[in-house]
Motif scaffolding. Structure first.
Motif, short mmCIF file in Angstrom:
data_model
loop_
_atom_site.label_atom_id
_atom_site.label_comp_id
_atom_site.label_asym_id
_atom_site.label_seq_id
_atom_site.Cartn_x
_atom_site.Cartn_y
_atom_site.Cartn_z
N SER A 245 0.81 -1.22 0.00
CA SER A 245 0.00 0.00 0.00
C SER A 245 0.85 1.27 0.00
CB SER A 245 -0.95 0.00 1.21
OG SER A 245 -0.24 -0.22 2.42
N ASP A 246 2.16 1.15 0.22
CA ASP A 246 3.04 2.32 0.13
C ASP A 246 3.28 2.76 -1.30
OD1 ASP A 246 3.44 2.43 2.89
OD2 ASP A 246 5.19 1.11 2.81
N ILE A 247 3.10 1.83 -2.25
CA ILE A 247 3.53 2.14 -3.62
C ILE A 247 2.52 1.74 -4.69
CG2 ILE A 247 4.80 -0.04 -3.91
CD1 ILE A 247 6.99 1.64 -5.37
N VAL A 248 1.65 0.76 -4.38
CA VAL A 248 0.69 0.26 -5.38
C VAL A 248 -0.65 0.96 -5.22
CG1 VAL A 248 -0.63 -1.80 -6.06
CG2 VAL A 248 1.82 -1.98 -5.60
N ASN A 249 -1.32 1.19 -6.32
CA ASN A 249 -2.67 1.73 -6.29
C ASN A 249 -3.58 0.83 -5.47
OD1 ASN A 249 -5.51 2.18 -7.21
ND2 ASN A 249 -4.53 3.67 -8.56
N ASP A 250 -4.34 1.41 -4.56
CA ASP A 250 -5.16 0.64 -3.62
C ASP A 250 -6.16 -0.28 -4.32
OD1 ASP A 250 -3.85 1.85 -1.52
OD2 ASP A 250 -5.36 3.42 -1.27
N ASP A 251 -6.52 0.04 -5.55
CA ASP A 251 -7.50 -0.78 -6.28
C ASP A 251 -7.00 -2.20 -6.53
OD1 ASP A 251 -9.21 1.36 -6.36
OD2 ASP A 251 -8.66 1.98 -8.39
N PHE A 252 -5.68 -2.41 -6.46
CA PHE A 252 -5.12 -3.72 -6.81
C PHE A 252 -4.59 -4.48 -5.59
CE2 PHE A 252 -4.40 -0.77 -10.37
CZ PHE A 252 -5.30 -1.33 -11.26
N ILE A 253 -4.98 -4.05 -4.41
CA ILE A 253 -4.52 -4.70 -3.18
C ILE A 253 -5.66 -5.45 -2.52
CG2 ILE A 253 -3.54 -4.33 -0.88
CD1 ILE A 253 -2.19 -1.82 -1.99
N GLU A 254 -5.40 -6.71 -2.15
CA GLU A 254 -6.34 -7.50 -1.37
C GLU A 254 -5.68 -7.84 -0.04
OE1 GLU A 254 -7.49 -10.95 -3.56
OE2 GLU A 254 -8.69 -9.81 -5.02
N TYR A 255 -6.49 -8.33 0.90
CA TYR A 255 -5.99 -8.67 2.23
C TYR A 255 -6.35 -10.11 2.56
CZ TYR A 255 -5.16 -3.70 2.75
OH TYR A 255 -4.70 -2.42 2.57
#
Length: 584
Positions: free
Chosen positions: A215-225
């Motif tokens: 989440s420091d560098i990638v667009n939030d739309d492409f992050i899952e948890y």
């Protein structure tokens, strides 16, 4: 060496490029002497494993002898024009320039990518085989996934993000890399020149910790948890890759460049010093986070640190000197006794990605040390960590067995694990407390199905699990099955004693949709710290000699399949669970 195979035709078009078709003997002449950073050969095209199998019809390699440019390169085993061939790998003697994306076929199996020249693309995602980029790599994002893959990059690498999710990635040097993200454990390795005790300069290969969160560098739309709160790439990021677009959020530069780290770190020290006058320590699995105030040579310091154990032995420390207001960052690799082997020391303004990982570690440690939890969350955390730390009691472990009596052999294994620790005696294996049947319910939510199994152990590093199949009131008469994290439910052993014998190979089980197997590659094998103690214990308790070969494991698995495979398949079909076609 196997009989030389004939090629069905001289050339073949793949992704708009005309390749020369060669057999594995010709490929061996080209790639057989390629080495890793320890001067060990990387490829043996005659090994007859899932990487270079002998059982496929018309196996071949595709060779490009000149520089190649492509729009999109999606590796596959065959094409619509030639569905009957099986591509073992793509070899590029020159440079490879792909304008949008280079991607492997599948996380389990893929043709190998071997490039002698420079590789240039926007995005590259690799898995499923051993890949080699010999002339460096320039890209926006490089991702590697799953332990069926491995990557070696020689020369310079330029990338905004290198992301590894359970895949080893080896690099000669980082020329211009903004961020390294390892999911869970360090899987990225980098060569470094260090000065030995006698003053000589030597090259060493070390694991490199994460420098950022996604989440420091990638667009939030492409992050899952994940269920553990870990950030992973997801949400159709591959669709964006295929368009040649970036998932990097360049507006987050203050985060990924640690622009305000000095003020942030001073504030973290202030908060922790007010929280406790002395040391604060938290341990999660094999990672320890600490805040330590101390005095050295008359000066007052506060240190925030993260130490990664479990064989990695990496310590990252950020220190604030209250008297001269200087910040010192230390990246240190230690031996098994905790003594320093290699060290990088600098202040917070120093360039270089080595200091990024120390800054990230300090921020992560602060978050852990200041985390607030209510009593219910504390209980949940204890259960979660118990699965990794082996701190759960036998009574806790027994709850998941309900009215079934735990077999004595399993109790003895529990006692051994209590003494030596989970995942320390056989690769990625550990007894777990698994009470909710959440994983089994993903296969079928019918009560008859999920109540027919008792999960009790983690089977490999990617999330597969071992379970009893409840076909008898006495668990000693119940076979052990494995639930694959990516598909496949298979019989593994006739009982827990036979499973314990399998564990002596000290390699995790591989689970495909069609079959499961153990495979130890001696070239890449690294034994667990308590393997010898486990082998001695198995010999003493069960009079089993440790298994030394993959073939010995096949005997045990085949014996179990002969007794229970057809019956298990009939049971699974009853719940509309698809049965794979096993490759004999």
């Amino acid at each position: 060496m196997s009989k030389e195979e004939k090629v069905p035709f001289e050339t073949m078009i793949f992704s708009g490029v005309t390749f020369k078709v060669i057999n594995r003997h010709e490929a061996h002449e080209i790639i057989g002497d390629l080495t890793d950073f320890k001067d060990q050969k990387i490829y043996n095209v005659f090994e007859d494993t899932w990487r270079f199998p002998d059982y496929e019809e018309n196996p071949l390699f595709l060779l490009a002898e000149e520089d190649v440019e492509m729009d999109l390169f999606e590796m596959d085993f065959s094409t619509e024009q030639h569905p009957d061939i099986f591509i073992l790998g793509f070899i590029f003697k020159g440079n490879l320039n792909v304008s949008k994306l280079i991607t492997s076929y599948d996380t389990d199996n893929s043709p190998a990518l071997i490039v002698f020249g420079k590789t240039t693309t926007v995005n590259i995602t690799l898995f499923g085989s051993v890949h080699y980029l010999g002339g460096g790599l320039k890209c926006d994002v490089l991702t590697g996934e799953y332990n069926h893959g491995e990557l070696f990059v020689k020369g310079n690498i330029t990338a905004w993000l290198i992301y590894s999710d359970d895949m080893w990635m080896h690099f000669e040097r980082f020329t211009d890399v903004q961020a390294i993200v390892n999911v869970n454990r360090p899987d990225v390795l980098i060569c470094s020149s260090v000065t030995d005790t006698d003053g000589s300069v030597i090259m060493v290969e070390n694991y490199f910790p994460s420098t950022h969160k996604l989440s420091d560098i990638v667009n939030d739309d492409f992050i899952e948890y994940t269920s553990y709160g870990t950030e992973i790439l997801g949400n159709n990021y591959l669709d964006v890759f295929k368009e040649g677009l970036s998932i990097i959020d360049y507006d987050k530069s203050d985060q990924y460049l640690f622009t305000d780290f000095r003020n942030q770190f001073i504030e973290m020290v202030q908060v922790l010093s007010e929280k406790n006058d002395g040391r604060i320590r938290e341990k999660i699995s094999e990672t320890e986070y600490q805040y330590v105030p101390f005095v050295y040579e008359g000066l007052n310091y506060s240190q925030i640190s993260e130490e990664i154990g479990n064989g990695f032995n990496i310590q990252m420390r950020a220190l604030w000197c209250h008297d001269n207001e200087e910040i010192m960052l230390i990246l240190e690799y230690q031996d098994e006794e905790g003594n320093p082997k290699y060290q990088w020391i600098n202040n917070e303004t120093a360039p270089g990605i080595e200091m990024y990982c120390v800054k990230a570690a300090a921020i992560k440690a602060f978050e852990v040390l200041t985390a607030e939890t209510d009593s219910d969350e504390d209980e949940d955390d204890e259960t979660e960590y118990a699965e990794y730390d082996s701190s759960f009691s036998l009574e806790d472990f027994a709850v998941q067995f309900g009215n079934y009596k735990i077999p004595e052999d399993l109790v003895r294994l529990y006692e051994f694990q209590q003494e030596y620790g989970s995942e320390t005696y056989s690769e990625c294996f550990g007894l777990l407390v698994m009470n909710d049947k959440t994983g089994i319910k993903t296969w079928s939510e019918e009560e008859e199905f999920y109540n027919s199994f008792i999960e009790f152990a983690g089977a490999n590093g990617s999330g597969s699990s071992y379970a009893y199949w409840l076909i008898d009131e006495d668990l000693n008469n119940c076979p052990i099955v494995v639930f694959g994290d990516e598909g496949g439910i298979h019989v593994v052993a006739e009982n827990i004693r036979k499973l314990i014998h399998l564990l002596t190979l000290d390699t995790e089980i591989s689970v495909d949709f069609d079959y499961c197997y153990f495979y130890k590659d001696e070239e890449y094998y690294s034994e667990n710290e308590n393997k010898d103690e486990f082998h001695d214990w198995v010999k003493r308790e069960f009079n089993f000699d440790a298994i030394e070969s993959n073939e010995e494991t096949e005997v045990i698995i085949n014996e179990a399949k002969e007794k229970y495979k057809r019956r298990l398949n009939d049971f699974l079909t009853k719940f509309d669970i698809e049965i794979g076609d096993e490759v004999e």
